[in-house]
Motif scaffolding. Structure first.
Motif, PDB file in Angstrom:
ATOM      1  N   GLU A  37       0.845  -1.188   0.000  1.00 49.61           N
ATOM      2  CA  GLU A  37       0.000   0.000   0.000  1.00 49.61           C
ATOM      3  C   GLU A  37       0.883   1.242   0.000  1.00 49.61           C
ATOM      4  OE1 GLU A  37      -4.057   0.364   2.046  1.00 49.61           O
ATOM      5  OE2 GLU A  37      -2.691   1.454   3.382  1.00 49.61           O
ATOM      6  N   ILE A  38       0.609   2.119  -0.937  1.00 51.46           N
ATOM      7  CA  ILE A  38       1.344   3.373  -1.046  1.00 51.46           C
ATOM      8  C   ILE A  38       0.324   4.495  -1.151  1.00 51.46           C
ATOM      9  CG2 ILE A  38       2.967   4.727  -2.430  1.00 51.46           C
ATOM     10  CD1 ILE A  38       4.132   2.051  -3.446  1.00 51.46           C
ATOM     11  N   GLU A  39       0.415   5.438  -0.230  1.00 49.75           N
ATOM     12  CA  GLU A  39      -0.488   6.590  -0.195  1.00 49.75           C
ATOM     13  C   GLU A  39      -1.956   6.167  -0.278  1.00 49.75           C
ATOM     14  OE1 GLU A  39       0.734   9.573  -3.008  1.00 49.75           O
ATOM     15  OE2 GLU A  39       2.785   9.565  -2.242  1.00 49.75           O
ATOM     16  N   GLY A  40      -2.314   5.134   0.501  1.00 49.61           N
ATOM     17  CA  GLY A  40      -3.704   4.730   0.632  1.00 49.61           C
ATOM     18  C   GLY A  40      -4.243   3.813  -0.453  1.00 49.61           C
ATOM     19  N   ALA A  41      -3.418   3.448  -1.430  1.00 48.44           N
ATOM     20  CA  ALA A  41      -3.880   2.564  -2.497  1.00 48.44           C
ATOM     21  C   ALA A  41      -2.949   1.356  -2.603  1.00 48.44           C
ATOM     22  CB  ALA A  41      -3.915   3.305  -3.825  1.00 48.44           C
ATOM     23  N   ILE A  42      -3.508   0.220  -2.978  1.00 45.25           N
ATOM     24  CA  ILE A  42      -2.686  -0.959  -3.214  1.00 45.25           C
ATOM     25  C   ILE A  42      -2.041  -0.797  -4.580  1.00 45.25           C
ATOM     26  CG2 ILE A  42      -2.671  -3.454  -3.557  1.00 45.25           C
ATOM     27  CD1 ILE A  42      -4.933  -3.628  -1.497  1.00 45.25           C
ATOM     28  N   GLU A  43      -0.702  -0.772  -4.588  1.00 48.44           N
ATOM     29  CA  GLU A  43       0.051  -0.517  -5.810  1.00 48.44           C
ATOM     30  C   GLU A  43       0.958  -1.688  -6.196  1.00 48.44           C
ATOM     31  OE1 GLU A  43      -0.369   1.972  -7.789  1.00 48.44           O
ATOM     32  OE2 GLU A  43      -1.376   3.464  -6.564  1.00 48.44           O
ATOM     33  N   GLY A  44       0.928  -2.776  -5.421  1.00 45.11           N
ATOM     34  CA  GLY A  44       1.765  -3.910  -5.748  1.00 45.11           C
ATOM     35  C   GLY A  44       1.443  -5.102  -4.885  1.00 45.11           C
ATOM     36  N   CYS A  45       2.126  -6.212  -5.199  1.00 44.81           N
ATOM     37  CA  CYS A  45       1.912  -7.430  -4.428  1.00 44.81           C
ATOM     38  C   CYS A  45       3.075  -8.382  -4.653  1.00 44.81           C
ATOM     39  CB  CYS A  45       0.606  -8.107  -4.828  1.00 44.81           C
ATOM     40  SG  CYS A  45       0.582  -8.716  -6.523  1.00 44.81           S
ATOM     41  N   PHE A  46       3.134  -9.391  -3.808  1.00 41.91           N
ATOM     42  CA  PHE A  46       4.103 -10.472  -3.975  1.00 41.91           C
ATOM     43  C   PHE A  46       3.691 -11.638  -3.089  1.00 41.91           C
ATOM     44  CE2 PHE A  46       5.720  -8.099  -0.392  1.00 41.91           C
ATOM     45  CZ  PHE A  46       6.174  -9.064   0.487  1.00 41.91           C
ATOM     46  N   VAL A  47       4.242 -12.806  -3.423  1.00 42.68           N
ATOM     47  CA  VAL A  47       4.067 -14.007  -2.617  1.00 42.68           C
ATOM     48  C   VAL A  47       5.458 -14.513  -2.282  1.00 42.68           C
ATOM     49  CG1 VAL A  47       3.241 -16.394  -2.622  1.00 42.68           C
ATOM     50  CG2 VAL A  47       1.863 -14.592  -3.710  1.00 42.68           C
ATOM     51  N   LEU A  48       5.713 -14.728  -1.012  1.00 39.38           N
ATOM     52  CA  LEU A  48       6.968 -15.324  -0.556  1.00 39.38           C
ATOM     53  C   LEU A  48       6.610 -16.722  -0.074  1.00 39.38           C
ATOM     54  CD1 LEU A  48       9.947 -14.598  -0.327  1.00 39.38           C
ATOM     55  CD2 LEU A  48       9.522 -13.817   1.996  1.00 39.38           C
ATOM     56  N   ASP A  49       6.713 -17.685  -0.993  1.00 42.41           N
ATOM     57  CA  ASP A  49       6.210 -19.033  -0.781  1.00 42.41           C
ATOM     58  C   ASP A  49       7.323 -19.962  -0.304  1.00 42.41           C
ATOM     59  OD1 ASP A  49       4.410 -21.112  -0.764  1.00 42.41           O
ATOM     60  OD2 ASP A  49       4.249 -21.276  -2.942  1.00 42.41           O
ATOM     61  N   THR A  50       7.033 -20.769   0.700  1.00 42.45           N
ATOM     62  CA  THR A  50       7.996 -21.728   1.221  1.00 42.45           C
ATOM     63  C   THR A  50       8.101 -22.916   0.271  1.00 42.45           C
ATOM     64  OG1 THR A  50       7.359 -21.136   3.470  1.00 42.45           O
ATOM     65  CG2 THR A  50       8.608 -23.168   3.200  1.00 42.45           C
ATOM     66  N   VAL A  51       9.324 -23.232  -0.151  1.00 45.25           N
ATOM     67  CA  VAL A  51       9.575 -24.408  -0.976  1.00 45.25           C
ATOM     68  C   VAL A  51       9.939 -25.572  -0.057  1.00 45.25           C
ATOM     69  CG1 VAL A  51      11.039 -25.375  -2.798  1.00 45.25           C
ATOM     70  CG2 VAL A  51      10.319 -22.990  -2.914  1.00 45.25           C
ATOM     71  N   ALA A  68       6.324   2.031  -9.931  1.00 48.72           N
ATOM     72  CA  ALA A  68       7.509   1.345 -10.456  1.00 48.72           C
ATOM     73  C   ALA A  68       8.799   1.823  -9.799  1.00 48.72           C
ATOM     74  CB  ALA A  68       7.594   1.511 -11.967  1.00 48.72           C
ATOM     75  N   GLU A  69       8.889   3.097  -9.474  1.00 43.49           N
ATOM     76  CA  GLU A  69      10.118   3.613  -8.860  1.00 43.49           C
ATOM     77  C   GLU A  69      10.333   3.067  -7.453  1.00 43.49           C
ATOM     78  OE1 GLU A  69       6.863   6.347  -7.577  1.00 43.49           O
ATOM     79  OE2 GLU A  69       7.461   5.630  -9.542  1.00 43.49           O
ATOM     80  N   SER A  70       9.310   2.482  -6.851  1.00 42.43           N
ATOM     81  CA  SER A  70       9.446   1.929  -5.507  1.00 42.43           C
ATOM     82  C   SER A  70       9.918   0.474  -5.517  1.00 42.43           C
ATOM     83  CB  SER A  70       8.120   2.036  -4.756  1.00 42.43           C
ATOM     84  OG  SER A  70       7.146   1.211  -5.358  1.00 42.43           O
ATOM     85  N   LEU A  71      10.120  -0.114  -6.706  1.00 38.80           N
ATOM     86  CA  LEU A  71      10.516  -1.520  -6.778  1.00 38.80           C
ATOM     87  C   LEU A  71      11.815  -1.830  -6.025  1.00 38.80           C
ATOM     88  CD1 LEU A  71       9.820  -4.338  -7.765  1.00 38.80           C
ATOM     89  CD2 LEU A  71      10.909  -3.778  -9.945  1.00 38.80           C
ATOM     90  N   PRO A  72      12.868  -1.017  -6.140  1.00 36.09           N
ATOM     91  CA  PRO A  72      14.081  -1.327  -5.364  1.00 36.09           C
ATOM     92  C   PRO A  72      13.842  -1.365  -3.849  1.00 36.09           C
ATOM     93  CG  PRO A  72      14.588   0.268  -7.072  1.00 36.09           C
ATOM     94  CD  PRO A  72      13.088   0.118  -7.043  1.00 36.09           C
ATOM     95  N   VAL A  73      13.069  -0.416  -3.352  1.00 44.91           N
ATOM     96  CA  VAL A  73      12.768  -0.380  -1.910  1.00 44.91           C
ATOM     97  C   VAL A  73      11.908  -1.585  -1.536  1.00 44.91           C
ATOM     98  CG1 VAL A  73      11.614   0.933  -0.081  1.00 44.91           C
ATOM     99  CG2 VAL A  73      12.983   2.120  -1.802  1.00 44.91           C
ATOM    100  N   LEU A  74      10.969  -1.939  -2.402  1.00 46.58           N
ATOM    101  CA  LEU A  74      10.125  -3.099  -2.131  1.00 46.58           C
ATOM    102  C   LEU A  74      10.969  -4.370  -2.052  1.00 46.58           C
ATOM    103  CD1 LEU A  74       7.489  -4.588  -1.744  1.00 46.58           C
ATOM    104  CD2 LEU A  74       7.161  -4.541  -4.231  1.00 46.58           C
ATOM    105  N   LEU A  75      11.894  -4.549  -2.974  1.00 46.02           N
ATOM    106  CA  LEU A  75      12.748  -5.734  -2.934  1.00 46.02           C
ATOM    107  C   LEU A  75      13.573  -5.786  -1.655  1.00 46.02           C
ATOM    108  CD1 LEU A  75      13.857  -6.139  -6.621  1.00 46.02           C
ATOM    109  CD2 LEU A  75      12.810  -7.905  -5.202  1.00 46.02           C
ATOM    110  N   GLU A  76      14.103  -4.669  -1.230  1.00 51.20           N
ATOM    111  CA  GLU A  76      14.859  -4.647   0.031  1.00 51.20           C
ATOM    112  C   GLU A  76      13.961  -4.966   1.221  1.00 51.20           C
ATOM    113  OE1 GLU A  76      17.152  -1.044   0.302  1.00 51.20           O
ATOM    114  OE2 GLU A  76      18.346  -1.583  -1.447  1.00 51.20           O
TER     115      GLU A  76
END
Length: 133
Positions: A37-51, A68-76
């Motif tokens: 969530e960024i500024e009150g809206a859902i702007e992305g998602c991911f699944v961290l699934d256990t193998v 899109a510019e927040s992708l590096p911060v999201l990955l970290e």
């Protein structure tokens, strides 16, 4: 930026996000994923699934064009979450050259094959692995 377990996200915001992003698998996201969530809206998602114990597969990493510019911060942030889960390795399958560049910059290592995720016959793109310390 705030990470929220998808099953705890506000239903109206989640439904809007899923309606506007056809490539996201809603059931998988609800069962195992997080929304961004960024500024009150859902702007992305991911699944961290256990193998298996200590091994995770980062799936469905997606951000809208607006975020899109927040992708590096999201990955970290995802790497921090993986450390909290006591992950040893994270695998990612990338379909985009710019994501490959970003993964390499974050010290993910290219993989010729993926012995952990054999049940997913993905033919295109690149596999990457991150050693969580």
């Amino acid at each position: 930026m705030e990470l929220i377990a998808a099953n705890r996200a506000p239903t109206d915001k989640l439904e809007t996000f899923l309606e506007n992003n056809d490539d996201v698998q809603g059931n998988l996201l609800l069962n195992k994923g997080y929304v961004v969530e960024i500024e009150g809206a859902i702007e992305g998602c991911f699944v961290l699934d256990t193998v298996e114990e200590g091994i995770y597969w980062l799936k469905q990493l997606y951000v809208t064009k607006n975020a899109a510019e927040s992708l590096p911060v999201l990955l970290e942030t995802i790497l921090t979450l993986a450390k909290e889960k006591q992950a040893k390795h994270i695998f990612v399958h990338s379909h985009q050259p710019m994501v490959d560049v970003l993964l390499e910059a974050l010290q993910f290592y290219p993989q010729k094959e993926n012995k952990w995720v054999q049940d997913q016959p993905i033919e295109t793109g690149n596999w990457w692995m991150y050693n969580v310390s």
